[in-house]
Design a protein around this motif. Structure first.
Motif: not given
Length: 170
Positions: A63-67, A72-77, A88-89, A94-99
């Motif tokens: 999940l750390d790779v996903f987060n 990284d994607m959010k920071q792309q300009a 995501q964090n 179970s938390e992943l299934r809420m995304v």
């Protein structure tokens, strides 16, 4: 009709590509819906199998790779992900299934599990799932379902990229 029998054969060939017995049983239920004309139910079940495998693959990779990918994607300009704004964090399956599924598709593209064409095809399947799960006038035909089934099998369920190293259940 003979056309339906031919399509059923094609669907059965796709189904044979799924070695996981639990997924295979789940997809057989979707196939049963398809063969009996419950097309919207078939789409919903197929999408559930697809997103479940994606979730389990993400968890398998960590999940750390996903987060980190989402951050990284959010920071792309500039570039493909410049408008992506949802880091995501998550710390459990179970938390992943809420995304939201749409966000998952973007992030797995960012993780390089799929390319942009595959993401777009899976997004079409996700949209068909949404159309199937909610009342509306857009028709869902046997051919729509077959196309969705094929994309889910080929892009995710039989794709070595989405193999998981262990059984992950939550």
């Amino acid at each position: 009709t003979s056309t339906d029998a031919g399509l059923s054969g094609e669907v059965r060939e796709l189904l044979e590509k799924i070695p996981d017995k639990d997924e295979n049983a789940y997809l057989k239920e979707a196939l049963g819906c398809w063969e009996n004309g419950f097309l919207k139910a078939a789409v919903v079940l197929m999408w559930c199998a697809c997103i479940d495998r994606i979730h389990r693959k993400i968890s398998d990779l960590g999940l750390d790779v996903f987060n980190k990918t989402s951050l990284d994607m959010k920071q792309q300009a500039k570039g493909r992900f410049k408008n992506f704004s949802k880091n995501q964090n998550v710390s459990s399956l179970s938390e992943l299934r809420m995304v939201f599924d749409n966000d998952i598709l973007w992030i797995i593209e960012g993780m390089k599990l799929i390319d942009s064409n595959q993401k777009n095809r899976l997004y079409s399947c996700f949209e068909m799932r949404c159309h199937s799960g909610h009342p509306g006038a857009a028709p869902i035909t046997r051919y729509n379902v077959l196309s969705c089934f094929s994309d889910i099998i080929e892009i995710v369920l039989s794709n070595p990229v989405f193999e998981i190293s262990q059984v992950l259940r939550d």
